[in-house]
Motif scaffolding. Structure first.
Motif, PDB file in Angstrom:
ATOM      1  N   MET A 147       0.832  -1.208   0.000  1.00  0.00           N
ATOM      2  CA  MET A 147       0.000   0.000   0.000  1.00  0.00           C
ATOM      3  C   MET A 147       0.865   1.257   0.000  1.00  0.00           C
ATOM      4  O   MET A 147       0.492   2.270  -0.618  1.00  0.00           O
ATOM      5  CB  MET A 147      -0.958  -0.016   1.186  1.00  0.00           C
ATOM      6  N   ARG A 206      -8.489  -2.955   7.741  1.00  0.00           N
ATOM      7  CA  ARG A 206      -9.646  -2.313   7.100  1.00  0.00           C
ATOM      8  C   ARG A 206      -9.523  -0.794   7.150  1.00  0.00           C
ATOM      9  O   ARG A 206      -9.890  -0.099   6.194  1.00  0.00           O
ATOM     10  CB  ARG A 206     -10.946  -2.774   7.772  1.00  0.00           C
ATOM     11  N   TRP A 247      -6.713   0.885   7.198  1.00  0.00           N
ATOM     12  CA  TRP A 247      -5.710   1.270   6.187  1.00  0.00           C
ATOM     13  C   TRP A 247      -6.401   1.514   4.836  1.00  0.00           C
ATOM     14  O   TRP A 247      -6.126   2.489   4.147  1.00  0.00           O
ATOM     15  CB  TRP A 247      -4.649   0.172   5.990  1.00  0.00           C
ATOM     16  N   MET A 248      -7.276   0.573   4.467  1.00  0.00           N
ATOM     17  CA  MET A 248      -7.967   0.689   3.173  1.00  0.00           C
ATOM     18  C   MET A 248      -8.936   1.863   3.171  1.00  0.00           C
ATOM     19  O   MET A 248      -9.010   2.616   2.200  1.00  0.00           O
ATOM     20  CB  MET A 248      -8.738  -0.598   2.854  1.00  0.00           C
ATOM     21  N   THR A 249      -9.690   2.011   4.254  1.00  0.00           N
ATOM     22  CA  THR A 249     -10.651   3.121   4.324  1.00  0.00           C
ATOM     23  C   THR A 249      -9.939   4.453   4.105  1.00  0.00           C
ATOM     24  O   THR A 249     -10.409   5.312   3.336  1.00  0.00           O
ATOM     25  CB  THR A 249     -11.349   3.130   5.703  1.00  0.00           C
ATOM     26  N   VAL A 304      -8.546   4.857   0.448  1.00  0.00           N
ATOM     27  CA  VAL A 304      -9.637   5.154  -0.491  1.00  0.00           C
ATOM     28  C   VAL A 304     -10.151   6.578  -0.283  1.00  0.00           C
ATOM     29  O   VAL A 304     -10.377   7.322  -1.258  1.00  0.00           O
ATOM     30  CB  VAL A 304     -10.774   4.108  -0.324  1.00  0.00           C
ATOM     31  N   HIS A 355     -15.800   2.495  -5.850  1.00  0.00           N
ATOM     32  CA  HIS A 355     -15.774   1.253  -5.086  1.00  0.00           C
ATOM     33  C   HIS A 355     -17.151   0.647  -4.845  1.00  0.00           C
ATOM     34  O   HIS A 355     -17.524   0.358  -3.706  1.00  0.00           O
ATOM     35  CB  HIS A 355     -15.007   1.468  -3.789  1.00  0.00           C
ATOM     36  N   ASP A 392      -2.290  -7.181  -3.240  1.00  0.00           N
ATOM     37  CA  ASP A 392      -3.305  -6.450  -4.007  1.00  0.00           C
ATOM     38  C   ASP A 392      -4.660  -7.173  -3.948  1.00  0.00           C
ATOM     39  O   ASP A 392      -5.716  -6.539  -3.875  1.00  0.00           O
ATOM     40  CB  ASP A 392      -2.856  -6.300  -5.478  1.00  0.00           C
ATOM     41  N   ALA A 445      -6.004  -6.409  -0.549  1.00  0.00           N
ATOM     42  CA  ALA A 445      -6.444  -5.012  -0.477  1.00  0.00           C
ATOM     43  C   ALA A 445      -7.871  -4.869  -1.016  1.00  0.00           C
ATOM     44  O   ALA A 445      -8.728  -4.226  -0.402  1.00  0.00           O
ATOM     45  CB  ALA A 445      -5.483  -4.114  -1.268  1.00  0.00           C
ATOM     46  N   TYR A 446      -8.147  -5.501  -2.161  1.00  0.00           N
ATOM     47  CA  TYR A 446      -9.506  -5.412  -2.714  1.00  0.00           C
ATOM     48  C   TYR A 446     -10.504  -6.222  -1.883  1.00  0.00           C
ATOM     49  O   TYR A 446     -11.669  -5.855  -1.787  1.00  0.00           O
ATOM     50  CB  TYR A 446      -9.532  -5.868  -4.175  1.00  0.00           C
ATOM     51  N   ALA A 468     -11.339  -3.861   0.799  1.00  0.00           N
ATOM     52  CA  ALA A 468     -12.159  -2.768   0.272  1.00  0.00           C
ATOM     53  C   ALA A 468     -13.600  -3.242   0.067  1.00  0.00           C
ATOM     54  O   ALA A 468     -14.553  -2.505   0.345  1.00  0.00           O
ATOM     55  CB  ALA A 468     -11.576  -2.257  -1.051  1.00  0.00           C
ATOM     56  N   ASN A 510     -15.292  -3.540   3.374  1.00  0.00           N
ATOM     57  CA  ASN A 510     -15.725  -2.199   3.794  1.00  0.00           C
ATOM     58  C   ASN A 510     -16.970  -1.756   3.047  1.00  0.00           C
ATOM     59  O   ASN A 510     -17.908  -1.225   3.640  1.00  0.00           O
ATOM     60  CB  ASN A 510     -14.596  -1.188   3.564  1.00  0.00           C
TER      61      ASN A 510
END
Lengths: 110, 110, 110, 110
Positions: free
Chosen positions: A99, B12, B14-16, B19, B28, B75, B78-79, B82, B85
């Motif tokens: 990331m 989670r 980190w992704m929020t 994005v 998304h 990756d 990560a999705y 996402a 979420n």
């Protein structure tokens, strides 16, 4: 909720035990696991195959569809954890590093 | 290692944040994220495309190849986060429940 | 065998009629068709998911398995033809040109 | 256009020759080819990854994007033909039979 207290290592142990109890280590080569992950990802896509992009958000108002898609997502994550175990890498560290790399590739605006 | 202390909720977040900083929420939708997950799963497969099943295990003795495959796996994850979420579900609880279901479908021998 | 006399245009007409009779043109956008093609490709992979690479060749000695895999391959080709129709391109010309490009990228030895 | 006169058998011969000239038969097991087909299908999806379903139809007004997507579709078809060759089946006959089966599953309205 459980996500607040469940660590990646704990979920990895769930998979390790599940695989060991079935003696599936012999099938869990990286090639087979990557293939299995892609198969489950496709089953997840099926839930949204003919929907519009925005229409697909309405799944959140339909508990039955949400549960069904959640189960496919769980299968994807199960294989992602199995592959993490097969590769012997640290998943959260690998994710954090990737990331950081993606953040350079796609800089945040403003 | 970090997997021992990193919770699903932390990843989670980190992704929020990733994005939100890019204002990517509009892209998304569940349909787009399922598609993206499948695309990354295919990129992961590429690392093992022409190898034998057992031969693919040799990646563990090659740090450069292992790092490259790990990045693709990151990756995928990560999705998956996402989409977790976007769907607003609890991932570890969903995984635990699905694995219990899979355990009935595939009983452990002995 | 039928492949000797069946043209690409004839197979495209089969798809055009099949789609028109069901009024599915509205679903057959390039995005949905690419997604559908990937879903069918994954169903095809399932037939070889846990086999060794060489072991997968034994399918040719098992008529039932061969027929089942053939049906999945047919579904892949059906969507490839539907996408060809949706894009309005000439498939054999596009294939011939891409193979010429691939031939430069991967020169024949000797 | 070429699709009007090009038979499936002719395209199969293109692939047979391409593979033979590179001595790639040893790599072209059904498992590897199904995997390769799925990888190319994912590359095709990438062209429509973040677009709306209807928006993806606008590709037809953009010759450069259309050509790029066409090339990915050609790669998908190339592997579908290679797998047809590896399995030793008749593709048009298999497609015709599967479409007849699909027609029963999804009856045409009215």
């Amino acid at each position: 909720m459980p996500d607040n207290t469940t660590t990646v290592a704990e979920m990895r142990v769930w998979m390790t035990q599940f695989v060991a109890e079935r003696q599936w280590e012999k099938f869990h080569s990286p090639k087979n696991l990557a293939m299995s992950l892609a198969i489950e990802a496709a089953e997840l896509m099926e839930h949204f195959q003919w929907e519009g992009v925005e229409e697909s958000r309405t799944i959140m108002r339909d508990p039955a569809r949400l549960a069904a898609a959640g189960e496919e997502l769980a299968d994807v994550v199960a294989y992602a954890l199995a592959l993490t175990n097969a590769l012997g890498i640290d998943l959260s560290e690998t994710l954090r590093a990737k990331m950081a790399k993606n953040a350079v590739k796609y800089p945040a605006s403003g």
